[in-house]
Scaffold this active site. Structure first.
Site, short mmCIF file in Angstrom:
data_model
loop_
_atom_site.label_atom_id
_atom_site.label_comp_id
_atom_site.label_asym_id
_atom_site.label_seq_id
_atom_site.Cartn_x
_atom_site.Cartn_y
_atom_site.Cartn_z
N GLY A 7 80.93 23.44 17.44
CA GLY A 7 82.68 23.99 17.35
C GLY A 7 83.86 22.79 17.49
O GLY A 7 84.14 24.05 18.03
N ALA A 8 83.72 22.38 18.02
CA ALA A 8 84.63 21.98 19.21
C ALA A 8 85.14 20.08 18.84
O ALA A 8 86.69 19.96 19.43
CB ALA A 8 84.07 20.79 20.52
N GLY A 11 90.27 24.11 16.09
CA GLY A 11 89.95 25.36 16.56
C GLY A 11 90.16 25.94 18.11
O GLY A 11 90.43 24.66 18.86
N ILE A 12 89.65 26.93 17.91
CA ILE A 12 89.28 27.61 19.51
C ILE A 12 88.15 26.47 20.73
O ILE A 12 88.85 26.75 22.01
CB ILE A 12 89.23 28.89 19.16
N GLY A 13 87.38 25.67 19.53
CA GLY A 13 86.17 25.09 20.54
C GLY A 13 87.79 24.02 20.72
O GLY A 13 86.87 23.29 21.95
N SER A 131 82.85 38.40 17.07
CA SER A 131 83.86 38.32 16.24
C SER A 131 83.78 40.11 16.47
O SER A 131 83.46 40.75 15.97
CB SER A 131 83.37 37.36 14.56
N TYR A 157 78.76 37.57 6.46
CA TYR A 157 79.76 37.03 7.76
C TYR A 157 79.78 38.17 8.77
O TYR A 157 79.32 37.75 9.89
CB TYR A 157 81.29 37.49 7.91
#
Length: 268
Positions: A7-8, A11-13, A131, A157
């Site tokens: 997930g890079a 976003g945060i990745g 989360s 989720y």
């Protein structure tokens, strides 16, 4: 140190990859979109002077995950840190080609499979993005897709993120004495393109004061990858770079073991 981040590509990745590169780590970028991943690779190169390795993987296809693991095993004798960060939230109920509910596969089953396929290569830490939505989870290992229960996007989720916390608990138990630790964390409520179709995330992006920057969200991931805390608190859930108290449903060892067995069967 070699840190693999899924997930890079945004976003945060992305933010964590750039910061870890600045701190001297060799980051390996895994993203679903090759173009976006290449853009992040250029940011990493600018930050540290060296181009990172990049890989493409779609977590909605378990064969993609298996292929990724094979490529990583072929390329690296040791992976110091594995960050399971890829994730999705959708209000539409869909299934993957593997037959699993999409959020449960992307957020839990795919990282579960990837971690297990790489486990003998991991030398230090496994970090999983979960989360605070995990606190709402009502996970049933015998019904991961919620086929027998009411389904909504946010309920599923929450289940998938509860699964990430429980996976961390059981992984940490299995890693006792190996020198490898597992932790998970809540990044905060971040202004990104995550879950763009939901009203909640529209408010986060547009109402002043509701959301944090991606750099703030990535800070706990970076902390767990670099600070002694990342090794000192196996199995723990972190928020704001510190261990946090969670409901029993996120730390129950029996539920964690049952989930592990159900997950292993699901990805077999």
């Amino acid at each position: 140190m070699i840190s693999v981040i899924t997930g890079a590509s945004a976003g945060i990745g992305e933010a964590a990859a750039v910061e870890l590169a600045r701190r001297g780590q060799r980051v390996v970028l895994v993203g679903r979109n090759p173009g976006k991943t290449a853009r992040v690779a250029e940011r990493v190169r600018a930050a540290c002077g060296a181009a990172p390795d990049t890989f493409t993987c779609d977590h909605t296809r378990l064969d993609d995950v298996r292929e990724l693991a094979a490529k990583l095993r072929s390329r690296y004798e040791r992976i110091d840190v594995l960050v399971n960060n890829a994730g999705v939230m959708t209000t539409e109920r869909t299934r993957t080609a593997d037959g699993h509910e999409t959020m449960m596969q992307v957020n839990h089953l795919a990282p579960f499979l990837l971690t297990n396929l790489l486990l003998d290569r991991i030398g230090s830490r496994v970090i999983t993005t979960t989360s605070r939505a995990a606190k709402t989870g009502r996970l049933d290992p015998s019904d991961l897709n919620r086929d027998r229960r009411h389904w909504s996007g946010w309920l599923q989720y929450g289940d998938s993120k509860q699964a990430g916390a429980l996976f961390t608990v059981e992984l940490a138990r299995r890693l006792e004495g190996t020198g490898v630790t597992a932790t998970c964390f809540h990044p905060g409520v971040i202004k990104t393109e995550f879950a763009p179709a939901t009203f909640m995330m529209w408010m986060v992006k547009n109402v002043p004061g509701m959301g944090q920057s991606v750099e703030e969200g990535a800070s706990t991931m970076v902390h767990l990858a670099t600070h002694p805390d990342g090794a000192a608190h196996p199995g723990r859930y972190f928020a704001k770079s510190a261990p946090a108290t969670v409901p029993r449903g996120m730390r129950d060892p029996e539920l964690a073991r049952a989930l592990w067995e159900a997950s292993a069967a699901a990805v077999a």
